[in-house]
Write an enzyme that holds these catalytic residues in place. Structure first.
Site, PDB file in Angstrom:
ATOM      1  N   CYS A  54       0.798  -1.301  -0.123  1.00  0.00           N
ATOM      2  CA  CYS A  54      -0.040  -0.079  -0.131  1.00  0.00           C
ATOM      3  C   CYS A  54       0.697   1.277   0.148  1.00  0.00           C
ATOM      4  CB  CYS A  54      -0.896   0.114   1.335  1.00  0.00           C
ATOM      5  SG  CYS A  54      -1.949   1.428   1.590  1.00  0.00           S
ATOM      6  N   CYS A  57       0.408   3.099   3.622  1.00  0.00           N
ATOM      7  CA  CYS A  57       0.784   2.792   4.812  1.00  0.00           C
ATOM      8  C   CYS A  57       2.039   3.129   5.414  1.00  0.00           C
ATOM      9  CB  CYS A  57       0.964   1.097   4.785  1.00  0.00           C
ATOM     10  SG  CYS A  57      -0.722   0.224   5.001  1.00  0.00           S
ATOM     11  N   ALA A  63       4.477   5.785  -4.994  1.00  0.00           N
ATOM     12  CA  ALA A  63       4.800   5.568  -6.445  1.00  0.00           C
ATOM     13  C   ALA A  63       6.012   6.313  -6.829  1.00  0.00           C
ATOM     14  CB  ALA A  63       3.559   5.552  -7.263  1.00  0.00           C
ATOM     15  N   HIS A 117      -4.564   0.206   7.981  1.00  0.00           N
ATOM     16  CA  HIS A 117      -4.889   0.016   6.438  1.00  0.00           C
ATOM     17  C   HIS A 117      -6.410  -0.362   6.678  1.00  0.00           C
ATOM     18  CE1 HIS A 117      -4.376  -0.758   2.306  1.00  0.00           C
ATOM     19  NE2 HIS A 117      -5.084  -1.872   2.490  1.00  0.00           N
ATOM     20  N   ASN A 157     -13.636   9.829  -1.415  1.00  0.00           N
ATOM     21  CA  ASN A 157     -14.157   8.770  -2.100  1.00  0.00           C
ATOM     22  C   ASN A 157     -14.176   7.439  -1.436  1.00  0.00           C
ATOM     23  OD1 ASN A 157     -14.860  10.491  -4.110  1.00  0.00           O
ATOM     24  ND2 ASN A 157     -12.849  10.314  -5.228  1.00  0.00           N
ATOM     25  N   ALA A 164     -12.194   4.946  -5.687  1.00  0.00           N
ATOM     26  CA  ALA A 164     -11.111   5.150  -4.651  1.00  0.00           C
ATOM     27  C   ALA A 164      -9.977   4.220  -5.566  1.00  0.00           C
ATOM     28  CB  ALA A 164     -11.508   4.691  -3.375  1.00  0.00           C
ATOM     29  N   SER A 165      -8.957   4.735  -5.638  1.00  0.00           N
ATOM     30  CA  SER A 165      -8.031   3.769  -6.155  1.00  0.00           C
ATOM     31  C   SER A 165      -7.068   2.842  -5.117  1.00  0.00           C
ATOM     32  CB  SER A 165      -6.537   4.582  -6.729  1.00  0.00           C
ATOM     33  OG  SER A 165      -6.193   5.452  -6.010  1.00  0.00           O
ATOM     34  N   HIS A 168      -6.950   2.484   1.767  1.00  0.00           N
ATOM     35  CA  HIS A 168      -6.499   2.655   3.072  1.00  0.00           C
ATOM     36  C   HIS A 168      -7.101   3.996   3.379  1.00  0.00           C
ATOM     37  CE1 HIS A 168      -3.073   3.117   5.896  1.00  0.00           C
ATOM     38  NE2 HIS A 168      -3.487   4.385   6.051  1.00  0.00           N
ATOM     39  N   HIS A 170      -8.395   7.534   3.592  1.00  0.00           N
ATOM     40  CA  HIS A 170      -7.745   8.701   3.222  1.00  0.00           C
ATOM     41  C   HIS A 170      -8.837   9.648   2.641  1.00  0.00           C
ATOM     42  CE1 HIS A 170      -7.422   6.620  -0.740  1.00  0.00           C
ATOM     43  NE2 HIS A 170      -7.187   8.055  -0.997  1.00  0.00           N
ATOM     44  N   GLN A 172      -8.818  13.489   0.274  1.00  0.00           N
ATOM     45  CA  GLN A 172      -8.239  14.671  -0.652  1.00  0.00           C
ATOM     46  C   GLN A 172      -8.562  15.786  -0.352  1.00  0.00           C
ATOM     47  OE1 GLN A 172      -7.089  13.430  -4.759  1.00  0.00           O
ATOM     48  NE2 GLN A 172      -8.363  11.592  -4.574  1.00  0.00           N
ATOM     49  N   HIS A 285     -18.456  21.766   2.191  1.00  0.00           N
ATOM     50  CA  HIS A 285     -18.627  23.039   1.235  1.00  0.00           C
ATOM     51  C   HIS A 285     -18.603  24.332   2.408  1.00  0.00           C
ATOM     52  CE1 HIS A 285     -20.490  21.576  -2.482  1.00  0.00           C
ATOM     53  NE2 HIS A 285     -19.379  21.509  -2.659  1.00  0.00           N
ATOM     54  N   HIS A 302     -21.726  16.857   2.794  1.00  0.00           N
ATOM     55  CA  HIS A 302     -22.615  16.317   1.680  1.00  0.00           C
ATOM     56  C   HIS A 302     -22.019  14.902   1.742  1.00  0.00           C
ATOM     57  CE1 HIS A 302     -24.784  19.600  -0.119  1.00  0.00           C
ATOM     58  NE2 HIS A 302     -23.624  20.187  -0.451  1.00  0.00           N
ATOM     59  N   LYS A 315     -27.363   2.978  -8.073  1.00  0.00           N
ATOM     60  CA  LYS A 315     -28.378   4.047  -8.809  1.00  0.00           C
ATOM     61  C   LYS A 315     -27.480   4.460  -9.851  1.00  0.00           C
ATOM     62  CE  LYS A 315     -31.089   7.790  -9.663  1.00  0.00           C
ATOM     63  NZ  LYS A 315     -32.359   7.481 -10.202  1.00  0.00           N
ATOM     64  N   PHE A 316     -28.167   4.408 -11.101  1.00  0.00           N
ATOM     65  CA  PHE A 316     -27.426   5.046 -12.192  1.00  0.00           C
ATOM     66  C   PHE A 316     -28.037   6.549 -12.574  1.00  0.00           C
ATOM     67  CE2 PHE A 316     -26.338   0.599 -12.581  1.00  0.00           C
ATOM     68  CZ  PHE A 316     -24.794   0.778 -12.739  1.00  0.00           C
ATOM     69  N   PHE A 320     -32.853  10.038 -19.041  1.00  0.00           N
ATOM     70  CA  PHE A 320     -33.529  11.549 -18.669  1.00  0.00           C
ATOM     71  C   PHE A 320     -33.003  12.182 -17.534  1.00  0.00           C
ATOM     72  CE2 PHE A 320     -36.226  14.032 -16.027  1.00  0.00           C
ATOM     73  CZ  PHE A 320     -37.163  14.605 -17.025  1.00  0.00           C
ATOM     74  N   GLN A 327     -33.492  12.074 -11.115  1.00  0.00           N
ATOM     75  CA  GLN A 327     -34.840  11.485 -10.885  1.00  0.00           C
ATOM     76  C   GLN A 327     -34.533  10.475  -9.575  1.00  0.00           C
ATOM     77  OE1 GLN A 327     -35.703   8.106 -11.466  1.00  0.00           O
ATOM     78  NE2 GLN A 327     -37.823   8.366 -10.560  1.00  0.00           N
TER      79      GLN A 327
END
Length: 345
Positions: A54, A57, A63, A117, A157, A164-165, A168, A170, A172, A285, A302, A315-316, A320, A327
């Site tokens: 990770c 960690c 990277a 982690h 996220n 989320a990549s 762990h 976290h 941003q 916010h 939020h 939910k997609f 519409f 909706q």
């Protein structure tokens, strides 16, 4: 009862988002329709306390070749693959008003909530979440003072479903030079309400929600979590301070503790709802970082979770919703009731 009276729990109707000026279509009668759409794999709940592979960690190599310190609580660093760069030029390209682009410098930070982690906000102690809130306050104060920065967006996220990549725990922070669209819409609506009525839009809204008590999920002395009257996502929630706070720099120690408590309760409630680690995008916010006072602004958070009917059905926003307006089928009132039932006892 008058046959023409609008029944919010039965009839199709639109609800106004007072923060953005946009509308959401609510279709309560559709909750009984059979579901034959896509299902998702259930989120995996088991993770090791430490993962040698990770990037986040303690003590591990990231990277970009830098090594994390052996941190013991919270840890912040500049994103190795930042979406915003402080050295980006601020010049503008404008081709007859049709092809328009502006340079957008900024700063991107990463906040690790814990060295563990395998933890999430829902499983952390309130005391440890309070350390996260205090670090948010410190990061906001530092970025808010930067003349390059015009707005500070803190967000998390959670879960692969939300992109989320790294699992762990976290979040941003993106500090932008300009005011992002969602913030600008909320600024305009709150400013207009303040100018027209002489008060705070969200203070008045929260007072009405507490009076009706139909969409409240949980509360403490400092904060209230509720399903907004205009919620778009099935189990969307908003977190509001009871007293008028414009931004994180106005928080007291008691405010930090109260927000930590409400975040733990909301995220634990989500996990209990479908007995799975609940994915979401969450963020706060607050006033722009332009040096102004912004008395019309009211700090708030939020939560936008995508799950609809179970841990594997989401939910997609398509059709519409992409071409017309958002909706939903589950009413905000019924969503709040289900979330209350899922609160830890």
């Amino acid at each position: 009862m008058d046959a023409d009276m609008l029944r919010l729990q039965h009839d199709s109707h639109r609800r106004l988002n007072i923060l953005t000026g946009e509308w959401v279509l609510v279709s309560p009668h559709r909750t009984s329709r059979p579901w034959q759409g896509q299902t998702e794999a259930k989120a995996e709940a088991v993770a090791p306390a430490y993962d040698p592979g990770c990037y986040l960690c303690p003590g591990n190599m990231r990277a970009n070749g830098e090594r994390n310190p052996t941190y013991e609580d919270v840890f912040a660093f500049t994103n190795d693959f930042a979406a915003l760069l402080p050295e980006s030029p601020q010049e503008e390209i404008d081709n007859n008003g049709l092809l328009v682009a502006r340079g957008e410098p900024g700063v991107c930070r990463v906040i690790c909530f814990s060295p563990r982690h395998d933890l999430t906000l829902s499983r952390m102690s309130v005391a440890d979440i309070e350390k996260v809130v205090d670090l948010w306050r410190a990061e906001f104060a530092r970025l808010d003072a930067d003349p390059l920065v015009g707005a500070v967006q803190i967000f998390e996220n959670r879960g692969a479903m939300m992109g989320a990549s790294n699992p762990h725990p976290h979040c941003q922070i993106w500090a932008t030079h300009s005011e992002p669209d969602e913030l600008a819409k909320e600024s305009a609506r709150q400013r207009g309400y303040y100018a027209g009525r002489g008060g705070c839009l969200l203070c008045d809204y929260l007072s009405l929600e507490l009076e009706q008590d139909a969409r409240i999920v949980c509360a403490n002395d400092g904060f209230v979590a509720l399903v907004p009257f205009w919620a778009t996502w099935p189990f969307e929630t908003m977190v509001l301070p009871r007293r008028h706070l414009v931004a994180l720099d106005e928080f007291s120690a008691e405010d930090s503790r109260a927000l930590a408590n409400i975040l733990k309760r909301v995220t634990a409630c989500y996990d209990n709802l479908f007995s799975t680690p609940f994915p979401y995008s969450m963020g706060f916010h607050q006033r722009p970082s332009d040096g102004g006072a912004h008395p019309h602004w009211h700090f708030h958070g939020h939560f936008y979770p995508p799950l609809l009917r179970s841990a594997s059905i989401r939910k997609f926003m398509v059709g519409f919703e992409l071409l017309g307006s958002p909706q939903r089928d589950i009413t905000p009132e019924s969503a709040a009731e289900r979330l209350r039932e899922a609160l830890p006892r």
